[in-house]
Design an enzyme around this catalytic site. Structure first.
Site, PDB file in Angstrom:
ATOM      1  N   ARG A  44      -7.991  -3.532   5.307  1.00 49.49           N
ATOM      2  CA  ARG A  44      -8.085  -3.127   3.907  1.00 49.49           C
ATOM      3  C   ARG A  44      -9.288  -2.200   3.778  1.00 49.49           C
ATOM      4  O   ARG A  44     -10.402  -2.563   4.170  1.00 49.49           O
ATOM      5  CB  ARG A  44      -8.276  -4.365   3.037  1.00 49.49           C
ATOM      6  N   ASN A  71     -10.175  -7.919   6.187  1.00 43.95           N
ATOM      7  CA  ASN A  71     -10.825  -7.399   4.980  1.00 43.95           C
ATOM      8  C   ASN A  71     -12.329  -7.597   5.176  1.00 43.95           C
ATOM      9  O   ASN A  71     -12.844  -8.696   4.994  1.00 43.95           O
ATOM     10  CB  ASN A  71     -10.306  -8.175   3.764  1.00 43.95           C
TER      11      ASN A  71
END
Ligand code: AMP
Length: 403
Positions: free
Chosen positions: A92, A7
């Protein structure tokens, strides 16, 4: 297979390594202050073994990725012996616009499409791309998968996602509601049915993802039909530092009176508003609660506004779906804050939802487990289901690379 979940933010890189054999998280880490001109920081835990590095200049995401891989392969405190143990990387990605309604294996075309969505996600998409490109550079033989925060909400019908501004703005620029936290809403809406041993078909579910960022979604037959965030994550509920829905004229009014640009007003609405802006104390619900419990007027107001806003969304989604079968709480506040859940669900008997006080208070302060918190005679089941976006990203990644 072991899957690395990444992420990437503009100056940070959060990661988890998940062993898909048993779906166990085996390493978790963070590299922060990347490219800020200030000394960076890395922290990784593998079981009880912690690597904590301070004071190294981290120029860019490539260097951060190298640090991540070095720590993961650390002979004493690492989780793997060699990089080849990582079968794939799941990233992500914030905004997939209308281009992605599901996760995809990254290739040049996918990267171009993520780039084209930068105007919709100007802060996150460039960082997400940097994360992808850094991993491509450092681990060129490992497949990369992109998982979008917006994808789950792509099933919303036009009547739910269109704004009442001239249609040309939708056609020219894609101005519409997209919704976020999609991976969490997808995980929780699926998991709650597995937990109860029922099919999602025929179920009308309201998911309350309440964290520092908060959003609600209405899910019918396992598909999202409405959600509270909009073109950007600013819309909807009052959040930690975001104001949520306001009359758009407020932007002009404050800009004119305070001699601020639209960008400055939006930045204030994203970063200095919400629980923080109203309470004047903190964006963290624990602080706001503690002060409100001692009758701090503005903290009480912030809490009341949050509860009232959630109640209104629950009522409107129940009306939109022609009823509701389940209401599910998740994320930091939703999982841990029993008293707040009770405030939200108070006087909801008209809807057929009744909370069991003892059951509800078992699920608090770090003891969140999957559980039903409504009474046995409550027509609407109310539950807590801890979210797990990383597992969802890892599952998508495994599925796509195993094809
Ligand atoms: P999230 O963005 O999902 O990490 O959620 C952050 C919010 O959850 C903050 O407002 C915290 O007050 C709340 N929160 C997180 N952990 C706990 C906990 N163990 N007990 C009570 N509140 C919590």
């Amino acid at each position: 297979m072991k899957i690395l979940i990444v992420n990437a933010g503009s100056s940070s890189l959060k990661y988890q390594l998940i062993d898909m054999d048993g779906e166990k998280m085996i390493a978790k880490g963070l590299v922060e202050r990347i490219g800020t001109g200030k000394p960076g920081h890395q922290k990784q835990s593998v079981g009880g073994k912690v690597i904590d590095i301070d004071g190294v200049m981290i120029d860019d995401h490539v260097q951060a990725t190298q640090m991540m891989l070095k720590a993961l392969q650390d002979p004493e405190k690492g989780a793997i012996r060699s990089m080849v143990e990582i079968g794939a990387v799941g990233h992500r990605v914030l905004h997939g616009g209308t281009k992605f309604s599901a996760s995809v294996v990254v290739n040049e075309k996918v990267k171009d499409a993520i780039r084209e969505c930068i105007p919709l996600g100007p802060l996150h998409n460039p960082a997400n791309l940097m994360g992808i490109e850094a991993c491509e550079k450092v681990m060129p033989d490992t497949p990369q998968v992109a998982v979008f925060d917006t994808a789950f909400h792509q099933t919303m019908p036009p009547k739910a996602f269109m704004y009442g501004v001239p249609k040309k703005y939708y056609e020219q620029y894609g101005v519409r509601k997209y919704g976020f936290h999609g991976t969490s809403h997808r995980y929780v809406s699926k998991r709650v049915c597995e937990f109860l041993g029922i099919s999602p078909l025929g179920q009308r579910i309201i998911i309350c993802h309440l964290g520092n960022g908060s959003s609600l979604s209405a899910v019918v037959d396992g598909k999202c039909v409405d959600t509270s965030m909009g073109l950007t994550p600013l819309d909807g509920l009052l959040m930690g530092t975001r104001c949520g829905t306001v009359d758009p004229a407020v932007v002009q009014f404050i800009a004119n009176n305070e001699n601020m640009t639209v960008d400055e007003v939006l930045s204030m609405m994203n970063k200095q508003s919400g629980l923080l802006g109203i309470s004047g104390l903190s964006n963290d619900m624990r602080d706001v609660d503690a002060a409100a419990d001692k009758y701090h007027g503005d903290a009480m107001l912030a809490r009341d506004m949050l509860v009232y806003g959630i109640k209104k969304y629950i009522g409107s989604y129940a009306a939109a779906m022609g009823g509701v079968d389940m209401i599910v709480f998740t994320a930091g506040i939703g999982e841990n804050n029993g008293p707040l859940r009770e405030r939200i669900m108070s006087d909801m008997e008209w809807l057929g939802a009744k909370i069991d006080h003892a059951r509800n208070m078992e699920c608090v302060d770090g003891h969140a487990t999957e559980c039903v918190i409504s009474t046995d005679d409550s027509k609407v089941k109310v539950l807590v289901i801890p979210t797990n976006e990383e597992i969802m990203i890892a599952r998508d990644t495994l599925e796509l690379v195993s094809k």
